[in-house]
Design a protein around this motif. Structure first.
Motif, short mmCIF file in Angstrom:
data_model
loop_
_atom_site.label_atom_id
_atom_site.label_comp_id
_atom_site.label_asym_id
_atom_site.label_seq_id
_atom_site.Cartn_x
_atom_site.Cartn_y
_atom_site.Cartn_z
N HIS A 259 0.79 -1.12 -0.44
CA HIS A 259 0.11 0.04 0.56
C HIS A 259 1.23 1.18 0.32
O HIS A 259 0.28 2.22 0.13
N ARG A 262 1.89 2.81 3.83
CA ARG A 262 1.04 2.92 4.62
C ARG A 262 1.51 2.36 6.49
O ARG A 262 0.93 1.11 6.21
N TYR A 312 -7.33 -2.34 10.03
CA TYR A 312 -7.21 -2.13 8.06
C TYR A 312 -8.86 -2.86 8.57
O TYR A 312 -8.82 -3.38 7.23
N ASN A 315 -12.12 -0.12 9.95
CA ASN A 315 -11.94 1.34 9.86
C ASN A 315 -12.76 2.25 8.99
O ASN A 315 -13.72 1.95 8.96
N ARG B 261 -14.54 1.19 2.89
CA ARG B 261 -13.56 0.88 3.54
C ARG B 261 -12.47 -0.27 3.18
O ARG B 261 -13.04 -1.02 2.68
N THR B 262 -11.46 0.40 2.91
CA THR B 262 -10.16 -1.25 2.13
C THR B 262 -9.54 -1.06 3.11
O THR B 262 -9.05 -0.47 4.05
N THR B 263 -8.08 -1.80 2.72
CA THR B 263 -7.26 -2.42 3.99
C THR B 263 -6.10 -1.03 3.47
O THR B 263 -5.25 -1.05 4.40
N ALA B 264 -6.34 -0.69 2.29
CA ALA B 264 -5.95 0.54 2.42
C ALA B 264 -5.99 1.68 2.48
O ALA B 264 -5.79 3.43 1.49
N GLY B 265 -7.33 1.90 3.72
CA GLY B 265 -8.18 2.92 3.84
C GLY B 265 -9.10 3.84 3.04
O GLY B 265 -9.09 2.34 2.24
#
Lengths: 315, 477
Positions: A259, A262, A312, A315, B261-265
């Protein structure tokens, strides 16, 4: 990847691992019970106490009264839907999570979860009878190993794989800490110990399939400190705390890299735990007190799980 | 007792098959029934393995039910298709202009071409959409227009589906199945391909990204979840397009921008292909108890930060009471005569129509204006006196809830039954995509009423599907 998808993959990993861990713990307890006479406390259910502590269910012990019935405890760990960590609940939860993300799984992976679930369902909540129990527990353990192999062998090394793996490793790290914690008293014995202590120590190693590994690493009599060292600090044992935390940190790193770097608090805390283990010494752990150390590690694991979820999963 | 309805058979007599069916007639004559039966079983296995399922509401039973797939294809000659496709394009253009009009200036109402009350007091009309202009003025990005055929030259539009039409996955999977089951038969025809539908769909969706979108638009498919009857289709289409299938809980709105909503924000979302009904889209605007939608979505939409396909409020265009006016829309907005005819329709809220309907129940099909999926309808010629009396009472009580149409002799196509091929009634649902341009993959979903004599093709009422072959001529496809 959608957070919801990552969440399902992560819990799929955790619950399959937990099913296996519960089976392992029960196997060892049954074996001890079967040894009979050597352990006077057993008949009154005392021999089962560490098992319940391991599954974090001290409340249950009180609920069962002063002398919980062995059969009750076994039922609670195998078929009790009210117990989130019973083998049945774990397998149900694994399958439910797998179904949510069916398209993110490989066929082999799905089949290993679905077949396990299907066979479990065919038992219709009936406990295996006492003689079949060891075979059943062996089957559960084999199914979790099959699942681990299926995903390790067939999944693309992408984010989906990392989240399953992260779940497996955090669950495993936590389990190792809990099992050791349940036996902290036995492991804090100084000196050679009695024949009974020796049996106890063997049992601890056995629940990690680490009895032989111990011999290969130390070439000597079983000593409690070495058990602790092996299961906490020796990276070559795949179920040791450090081995698990090295992988947790690695997985989190890989996810962050994918990512664009991040990172969040979960990365820092995972690194902190790993560093603590990497540079820790068994002497210091015992000076501080094994139980104190393990208590702290368990709290850190729970905290890390929460941080991962925050960053993760939801969120 | 069902009276057999004289219907146009698309293949014709086996000895004198119509040209497009010549090869099929030969094949049917040459293939033993046992072999067709084997192929039918193979097809079922194939669909079962892929997991193409369709749950039927209110039936209980097997939630992973298969829609029966008939192995005999339905064939359209290129000229027939060209005619249809021109008519469909025209019709969907008019429907889009109608929606832009009734949520905007309301010219057609001012001109008195459609009664104002019929639109503005209709439950399907969404006042929330007034003053919103979707990108490109397109409301109906994906339309499923149900077409029936009554003779060699005559096609009628039976229904316009402007909300969340489904079934396209059957069209695509049906073709894949045919290519596997009958490679020889397929090769003997020049079948216009359909497999590019998902990429057409993706391009259509990307072409209507809102002006606020920078760079490559991020498209998602919004599903009500795994318990929806069309969930398979949602996953299938998303997979084919390479976009995420999201549920309401995966999205949130902040400062009138939609994020997933993803794991990359949080990731900004530009276009939502939504497969949930208007009512559930946004609890802040529509049904407050909706757990399926996204709070604040409509505000983001109004701000021009996200596109919704199809646009909310499209239901006013496919309302059964508005349907009779579609030809009028074509004339009003395009200044053209409709290429595809409507089925004559009696609106029971008009006293004259109502009287006629009540007298002719035995020969009419009566439908609920709000109904879909073949629920709550009466097929006059197949009804009992008791059912007719029941409907008459209901119509008298709530005339505005009912429309009626003559019972059309839907065309038939040979369909495999246990005892060999036999004619069964069919309809056709082509899928019309409207974005920067209008596209229709040749063919569509053919639905077939599997029961002998039945005219109801809905899968919820025992209908099946067939692959639809448009034979490519020299024209490129």
């Amino acid at each position: 990847m959608l957070s919801r998808t990552a969440d399902s993959l992560y819990w799929l990993g955790r619950y399959m691992e937990r099913a296996g861990n519960t089976a392992r713990a029960l196997q060892v307890a049954l074996r001890e019970a079967g040894m009979g006479g050597g352990r006077p406390a057993q008949g009154q259910g005392q021999g089962w106490r560490p098992l319940l502590l391991t599954s974090g269910d001290i409340g249950l012990l009180q609920g069962f009264g002063a002398a919980p019935d062995a059969a009750q405890i076994i039922q609670h760990l195998v078929m009790d839907r009210a117990n989130n960590s019973s083998i049945q609940s774990c397998i149900e939860a694994s399958r439910q999570n797998a179904r949510q993300v069916r398209t993110a799984l490989t066929v082999d992976m799905w089949e290993s979860v679905n077949d396990t679930w299907g066979q479990m369902r065919r038992m219709e909540n009936a406990m295996p009878n006492a003689d079949d129990l060891p075979g059943f527990l062996d089957w559960v353990k084999r199914q979790t190993i099959l699942f681990n192999g299926a995903y390790d062998d067939t999944m693309l090394r992408d984010e989906a794989w990392r989240f399953v793996r992260l779940g497996t490793m955090l669950e495993r790290a936590d389990n190792t800490a809990r099992v050791l914690h349940a036996h902290a008293a036995a492991l804090s014995i100084m000196g050679p110990g009695t024949a009974e202590d020796y049996l106890n120590w063997q049992a601890i190693l056995r629940s990690f399939t680490a009895l032989r590994a111990y011999q290969w690493v130390y070439h000597g009599r079983i000593e409690p400190r070495r058990i602790a060292e092996l299961l906490i600090l020796r990276g070559e044992l795949p179920r040791s705390m450090i081995a698990c935390h090295a992988r947790i940190e690695g997985m989190l790193d890989e996810i962050a890299t994918a990512h664009g770097g991040r990172r969040g608090e979960c990365h820092r805390r995972a690194g902190e735990i790993h560093a603590r283990l990497r540079f820790g010494r068994v002497e210091d752990i015992f000076t501080e007190g094994l139980e104190v150390f393990l208590n702290e590690m368990m709290a850190r694991n729970i905290d890390l799980g929460g941080q991962i979820a925050d960053f993760y999963l939801n969120n | 007792m069902a009276e057999p309805i004289k219907a146009f058979d698309e293949m014709g007599e086996p000895q004198a098959a119509r040209a497009a069916y010549a090869e099929i007639a030969r094949w049917l004559a040459a293939t033993p029934i046992a072999q067709l039966e084997r192929k039918r079983q193979e097809a079922e296995l194939l669909f079962r393995r892929i997991g193409v399922t369709f749950a039927v509401y209110g039936e209980g039973g097997d939630p992973e039910r298969l829609i029966p797939f008939d192995i005999i294809p339905r064939i359209l000659a290129w000229q027939e298709w060209e005619h249809l496709s021109r008519g469909l394009t025209q019709r969907v253009r008019a429907l889009n202009m109608f929606l832009a009009d009734v949520y905007g200036p309301g010219e057609i109402l001012k001109a008195g071409r459609i009664p104002e009350a019929l639109i503005l007091q209709n439950e399907a009309y969404r006042p929330e959409m007034r003053g919103i202009t979707p990108p490109g003025g397109i409301y109906v990005h994906i339309a499923g227009i149900d077409v029936v055929r009554t003779d060699a030259a005559q096609f009628h539009v039976l229904e316009d589906n402007c909300r969340t039409p489904s079934g396209v996955s059957y069209m695509l999977e049906g073709r894949e199945a045919m290519l596997r089951l009958f490679p020889g038969l397929c090769a003997a025809h020049r079948i216009a391909p359909v497999s590019h539908y998902p990429s057409d769909l993706l391009e259509t969706l990307m072409s209507v990204a809102p002006p606020a979108c920078r760079g490559l638009p991020r498209v998602v498919l919004l599903t009500p979840g795994a318990f929806n009857s069309a969930y398979y289709e949602h996953c299938f289409l998303a997979d084919e397009m390479g976009v995420e299938v999201v549920e309401g809980q995966d999205l949130f709105v902040e400062d009138r921008v939609v994020y997933m909503r993803t794991t990359a924000g949080p990731q900004r979302v530009d276009v939502i292909y939504r497969r949930i009904d208007d009512d559930y889209l946004d609890p802040a605007v529509f049904r407050a108890d909706s757990m399926l939608g996204v709070r604040g979505l409509m505000e983001a939409y109004r701000a021009g930060n996200v596109a919704l396909a199809n646009a909310p409020g499209g239901g006013i265009a496919d309302d059964k009471a508005v349907y009779p006016y579609v030809p009028e829309m074509v004339r009003f907005y395009l200044g053209e005569e409709p290429i595809l005819a409507n089925v004559p329709t009696y609106l029971c809220e008009r006293p004259d129509d109502c009287a006629y309907v009540l007298e002719h129940l035995h020969e009419l099909v009566v439908k609920l204006t709000k109904g879909s999926g073949g629920y709550g309808m009466l097929v006059g010629p197949h009804s009992t006196a008791e059912q007719r009396a029941d409907f008459a009472a209901r119509i008298r009580a709530n005339p505005a809830d009912y429309i009626a149409q003559p019972t059309l002799a839907l065309s038939t196509v040979p369909t495999f039954t246990g005892s060999g091929p036999a004619p069964r009634h069919v309809d056709l649902r082509p899928f019309v995509l409207s974005g920067a341009e209008t596209r229709i993959v040749p063919g569509g979903l053919t639905r077939v009423a599997l029961r002998e004599g039945s005219l109801v093709v809905n899968s919820s009422q025992g209908g099946g599907t067939k692959d639809t072959w448009v034979l490519a001529s020299d024209a490129p496809c």
